[in-house]
Design an enzyme around this catalytic site. Structure first.
Site, PDB file in Angstrom:
ATOM      1  CG  HIS A  37      -1.841  -1.077   1.404  1.00  0.00           C
ATOM      2  ND1 HIS A  37      -1.736  -2.028   2.399  1.00  0.00           N
ATOM      3  CD2 HIS A  37      -2.952  -1.408   0.706  1.00  0.00           C
ATOM      4  CE1 HIS A  37      -2.750  -2.880   2.310  1.00  0.00           C
ATOM      5  NE2 HIS A  37      -3.496  -2.535   1.291  1.00  0.00           N
ATOM      6  CB  SER A 186      -4.606  -6.978   4.344  1.00  0.00           C
ATOM      7  OG  SER A 186      -4.230  -5.755   3.753  1.00  0.00           O
TER       8      SER A 186
HETATM    9  P1  AMP Z   1      -6.529  -3.530  -0.471  1.00  0.00           P
HETATM   10  O1  AMP Z   1      -6.354  -2.773   0.793  1.00  0.00           O
HETATM   11  O2  AMP Z   1      -6.124  -4.965  -0.393  1.00  0.00           O
HETATM   12  O3  AMP Z   1      -7.880  -3.315  -1.101  1.00  0.00           O
HETATM   13  O4  AMP Z   1      -5.493  -2.909  -1.499  1.00  0.00           O
HETATM   14  C1  AMP Z   1      -5.466  -1.527  -1.744  1.00  0.00           C
HETATM   15  C2  AMP Z   1      -4.553  -1.265  -2.901  1.00  0.00           C
HETATM   16  O5  AMP Z   1      -3.244  -1.754  -2.606  1.00  0.00           O
HETATM   17  C3  AMP Z   1      -5.001  -1.987  -4.187  1.00  0.00           C
HETATM   18  O6  AMP Z   1      -4.792  -1.112  -5.287  1.00  0.00           O
HETATM   19  C4  AMP Z   1      -4.080  -3.173  -4.230  1.00  0.00           C
HETATM   20  O7  AMP Z   1      -3.862  -3.663  -5.543  1.00  0.00           O
HETATM   21  C5  AMP Z   1      -2.798  -2.582  -3.658  1.00  0.00           C
HETATM   22  N1  AMP Z   1      -1.907  -3.626  -3.145  1.00  0.00           N
HETATM   23  C6  AMP Z   1      -2.227  -4.642  -2.311  1.00  0.00           C
HETATM   24  N2  AMP Z   1      -1.154  -5.441  -2.114  1.00  0.00           N
HETATM   25  C7  AMP Z   1      -0.135  -4.925  -2.841  1.00  0.00           C
HETATM   26  C8  AMP Z   1       1.233  -5.300  -3.066  1.00  0.00           C
HETATM   27  N3  AMP Z   1       1.755  -6.371  -2.485  1.00  0.00           N
HETATM   28  N4  AMP Z   1       1.979  -4.534  -3.873  1.00  0.00           N
HETATM   29  C9  AMP Z   1       1.451  -3.424  -4.480  1.00  0.00           C
HETATM   30  N5  AMP Z   1       0.165  -3.019  -4.311  1.00  0.00           N
HETATM   31  C10 AMP Z   1      -0.615  -3.753  -3.505  1.00  0.00           C
END
Ligand code: AMP
Length: 282
Positions: A37, A186
């Site tokens: 993130h 997460s």
């Molecule tokens: P989430 O909180 O899982 O909905 O993710 C929020 C944002 O963070 C989304 O755009 C995800 O694609 C991005 N994201 C989650 N994990 C990663 C990672 N390991 N590397 C880069 N971006 C990520």
């Protein structure tokens, strides 16, 4: 960092900046922040004068049997990290104020959402598209950054923004990984010790499969089948899909004659992991 809990508050902060022509980069998240993130925040900071991160566990993207109730919620720790990393605004709306009680609109992106995760989680992309549309309308950023980790989600949001002429540039940021290759997520904290030891195999197998396709010896269908079998013998309990798709429109590719993306989702016990890798045109 300014913390806003309502749409009215966040708009009151942001609108004067927009009137002054200050560029704003948005990073939508569901919280439980990790370096993945924060890398998106870094991209937004490079691109824009001000940044806003949102923390919102989006109820619309979870099916009743999924982990909405137990999804990790660490708002205070997340706020402290964002502040340390120089984020300007945190938008952490109260669920009760984000959606009106008689909220009755849904945003449906067709085509790119049908296969892969859309098949396994039929409600998912409509939930994402509806909430991301709301966030883009509330925040009016010039740029919004999403991770390639959720590749189908990234393509869906690009399609949504293009189709609806939403005036924002969507940037995809590379996946941040643990040293052993496991993509940060997460949900990794759900993994038991044995599952965690097996989890890096997902990217390892995708990596080998991507090389196999790029070398041109085996067809994508053969490599997909090989990768599924490898995942099961490595300890994954179920494979939802492992497919080569066109990197732009996610149509299945039976020849690697265009830039592709090998996409996979597989289960370790109760935890579903997704990952993907670029595949060069042969
Ligand atoms: P989430 O909180 O899982 O909905 O993710 C929020 C944002 O963070 C989304 O755009 C995800 O694609 C991005 N994201 C989650 N994990 C990663 C990672 N390991 N590397 C880069 N971006 C990520």
């Amino acid at each position: 960092m300014i913390v806003c809990k309502t749409k009215e508050d966040v708009r009151a902060i942001i609108q004067p900046w927009l009137r002054e022509g200050i560029s704003l980069g948005a990073v939508p998240t569901m919280g439980a922040l990790h370096e993945g993130h924060l890398s998106l925040l870094g991209v937004a900071q490079q691109q824009c004068q001000r940044t806003v991160a949102s923390l919102y566990v989006n109820p619309l993207q979870f099916a009743p049997h999924e982990d909405f109730g137990t999804y990790p919620r660490t708002v205070e720790a997340d706020a402290a990290i964002l502040e340390r990393r120089g984020c300007d605004v945190l938008f952490a709306p109260e669920p009760s104020t984000f959606f009106a009680t008689d909220f009755s609109t849904r945003v449906l992106v067709e085509d790119v959402t049908q296969a892969y995760c859309g098949k396994a989680r039929p409600h998912f992309f409509e939930g994402v598209a509806t909430t991301v549309t709301k966030l883009l309308m509330i925040l009016s950023p010039s740029v919004a950054v999403f991770g390639e980790k959720d590749y189908q989600q990234l393509v869906t949001i690009k399609r949504l923004v293009r189709d609806m002429d939403i005036p924002v540039t969507i940037i995809g940021a590379p996946t941040v990984r643990e040293k052993d290759g496991l993509a940060l997520s997460s949900r990794n904290q759900y993994l038991t010790g044995t599952e965690r030891a097996c989890a890096p195999k997902l990217f390892e197998i995708l990596h080998i499969a991507s090389d196999k396709i790029a070398k041109g010896g085996d067809t994508p269908a053969q490599v997909n089948a090989w990768a599924k079998a490898q995942l099961l013998s490595a300890g994954f309990t179920k494979v939802d899909y492992c497919e080569l798709a066109d990197a732009d429109n996610l149509k299945p590719l039976d020849k690697a004659d265009r830039p592709g993306r090998l996409l996979a989702a597989a289960w370790l016990g109760k935890t579903r992991l997704i990952d993907n890798i670029a595949v060069k045109a042969v």
